[in-house]
Scaffold this motif. Structure first.
Motif, PDB file in Angstrom:
ATOM      1  N   THR A 102      38.642  -6.788  -9.326  1.00 51.30           N
ATOM      2  CA  THR A 102      39.050  -7.687  -8.245  1.00 51.30           C
ATOM      3  C   THR A 102      37.835  -8.326  -7.596  1.00 51.30           C
ATOM      4  O   THR A 102      37.803  -9.535  -7.366  1.00 51.30           O
ATOM      5  CB  THR A 102      39.869  -6.914  -7.190  1.00 51.30           C
ATOM      6  N   THR A 134      37.441  -9.375  -0.758  1.00 49.69           N
ATOM      7  CA  THR A 134      37.969  -8.386  -1.700  1.00 49.69           C
ATOM      8  C   THR A 134      38.913  -7.375  -1.056  1.00 49.69           C
ATOM      9  O   THR A 134      39.987  -7.110  -1.608  1.00 49.69           O
ATOM     10  CB  THR A 134      36.825  -7.676  -2.441  1.00 49.69           C
ATOM     11  N   ALA A 184      33.454 -14.571  -8.797  1.00 48.20           N
ATOM     12  CA  ALA A 184      33.379 -15.718  -9.707  1.00 48.20           C
ATOM     13  C   ALA A 184      33.967 -16.973  -9.068  1.00 48.20           C
ATOM     14  O   ALA A 184      33.381 -18.060  -9.160  1.00 48.20           O
ATOM     15  CB  ALA A 184      34.110 -15.394 -11.002  1.00 48.20           C
ATOM     16  N   ARG A 185      35.089 -16.809  -8.394  1.00 43.20           N
ATOM     17  CA  ARG A 185      35.712 -17.986  -7.772  1.00 43.20           C
ATOM     18  C   ARG A 185      34.919 -18.483  -6.572  1.00 43.20           C
ATOM     19  O   ARG A 185      34.696 -19.687  -6.409  1.00 43.20           O
ATOM     20  CB  ARG A 185      37.144 -17.656  -7.361  1.00 43.20           C
ATOM     21  N   VAL A 186      34.478 -17.548  -5.720  1.00 44.51           N
ATOM     22  CA  VAL A 186      33.698 -17.951  -4.545  1.00 44.51           C
ATOM     23  C   VAL A 186      32.340 -18.494  -4.969  1.00 44.51           C
ATOM     24  O   VAL A 186      31.858 -19.480  -4.417  1.00 44.51           O
ATOM     25  CB  VAL A 186      33.549 -16.762  -3.569  1.00 44.51           C
ATOM     26  N   THR A 230      29.026 -25.338  -6.408  1.00 47.15           N
ATOM     27  CA  THR A 230      29.380 -26.748  -6.610  1.00 47.15           C
ATOM     28  C   THR A 230      29.645 -27.492  -5.318  1.00 47.15           C
ATOM     29  O   THR A 230      29.871 -28.698  -5.343  1.00 47.15           O
ATOM     30  CB  THR A 230      30.627 -26.868  -7.511  1.00 47.15           C
ATOM     31  N   ALA A 246      32.476 -12.777  -0.920  1.00 48.20           N
ATOM     32  CA  ALA A 246      33.310 -12.005  -1.852  1.00 48.20           C
ATOM     33  C   ALA A 246      33.532 -10.586  -1.335  1.00 48.20           C
ATOM     34  O   ALA A 246      34.628 -10.030  -1.473  1.00 48.20           O
ATOM     35  CB  ALA A 246      32.669 -11.973  -3.230  1.00 48.20           C
ATOM     36  N   PHE A 306      36.346 -10.988  -9.992  1.00 49.87           N
ATOM     37  CA  PHE A 306      37.096 -12.246 -10.021  1.00 49.87           C
ATOM     38  C   PHE A 306      36.918 -13.039  -8.728  1.00 49.87           C
ATOM     39  O   PHE A 306      36.767 -14.260  -8.755  1.00 49.87           O
ATOM     40  CB  PHE A 306      38.576 -11.985 -10.278  1.00 49.87           C
ATOM     41  N   VAL A 307      36.920 -12.354  -7.598  1.00 53.92           N
ATOM     42  CA  VAL A 307      36.704 -13.039  -6.318  1.00 53.92           C
ATOM     43  C   VAL A 307      35.300 -13.630  -6.284  1.00 53.92           C
ATOM     44  O   VAL A 307      35.099 -14.770  -5.852  1.00 53.92           O
ATOM     45  CB  VAL A 307      36.942 -12.080  -5.129  1.00 53.92           C
ATOM     46  N   GLU A 352      42.244  -8.989  -0.582  1.00 49.50           N
ATOM     47  CA  GLU A 352      42.911  -9.205  -1.869  1.00 49.50           C
ATOM     48  C   GLU A 352      43.484  -7.904  -2.424  1.00 49.50           C
ATOM     49  O   GLU A 352      44.559  -7.896  -3.016  1.00 49.50           O
ATOM     50  CB  GLU A 352      41.901  -9.805  -2.845  1.00 49.50           C
ATOM     51  N   ALA A 377      31.563 -20.019  -7.761  1.00 50.73           N
ATOM     52  CA  ALA A 377      31.735 -21.370  -8.296  1.00 50.73           C
ATOM     53  C   ALA A 377      31.936 -22.384  -7.177  1.00 50.73           C
ATOM     54  O   ALA A 377      31.399 -23.493  -7.226  1.00 50.73           O
ATOM     55  CB  ALA A 377      32.918 -21.396  -9.249  1.00 50.73           C
ATOM     56  N   LEU A 378      32.674 -21.980  -6.152  1.00 52.45           N
ATOM     57  CA  LEU A 378      32.887 -22.877  -5.018  1.00 52.45           C
ATOM     58  C   LEU A 378      31.593 -23.147  -4.271  1.00 52.45           C
ATOM     59  O   LEU A 378      31.284 -24.299  -3.933  1.00 52.45           O
ATOM     60  CB  LEU A 378      33.923 -22.265  -4.066  1.00 52.45           C
TER      61      LEU A 378
END
Length: 71
Positions: A11, A51, A17-19, A25, A47, A14-15, A54, A21-22
Motif C-alpha cells: 500500500t 498510507t 508511486a502515485r504521489v 510532474t 505518502a 503504490f501510494v 488508505e 509521479a504527481l
C-alpha cells in the motif's frame, strides 16, 4: 503471516508511486531549481501521511460486473 507485513508495504509503495509521479510532474516542483532530494522527501512524507488513511479505508468487493464497472 508474511501477508500481514506485505499489505502495508505494498500500500505504501503504490501510494508513493502515485504521489511521487504527481510531485515530479507538477509544474511547481519540476523546475531544475528544486533539488531532486527535496522532491523525493516531499513525496515520501506525503505518502507516509496518506498510507494510514488508505489502510483504514474498507474495500468493498463488487458482486458482479455491473457493480465493478460503476465503481
Amino acid at each position: 503471516m508474511p501477508e500481514f507485513y506485505l499489505i502495508p508495504f505494498f500500500t505504501f509503495t503504490f501510494v508513493l508511486a502515485r504521489v511521487g509521479a504527481l510531485i515530479m510532474t507538477s509544474a511547481v516542483f519540476s523546475s531544475s531549481e528544486v533539488p531532486m532530494q527535496a522532491r523525493a522527501l516531499l513525496a515520501f512524507t506525503i505518502a507516509l501521511l496518506i498510507t494510514p488513511v488508505e489502510l483504514a479505508t474498507p474495500i468493498k468487493m463488487p458482486g458482479n460486473l455491473i457493480e465493478y464497472s460503476l465503481g
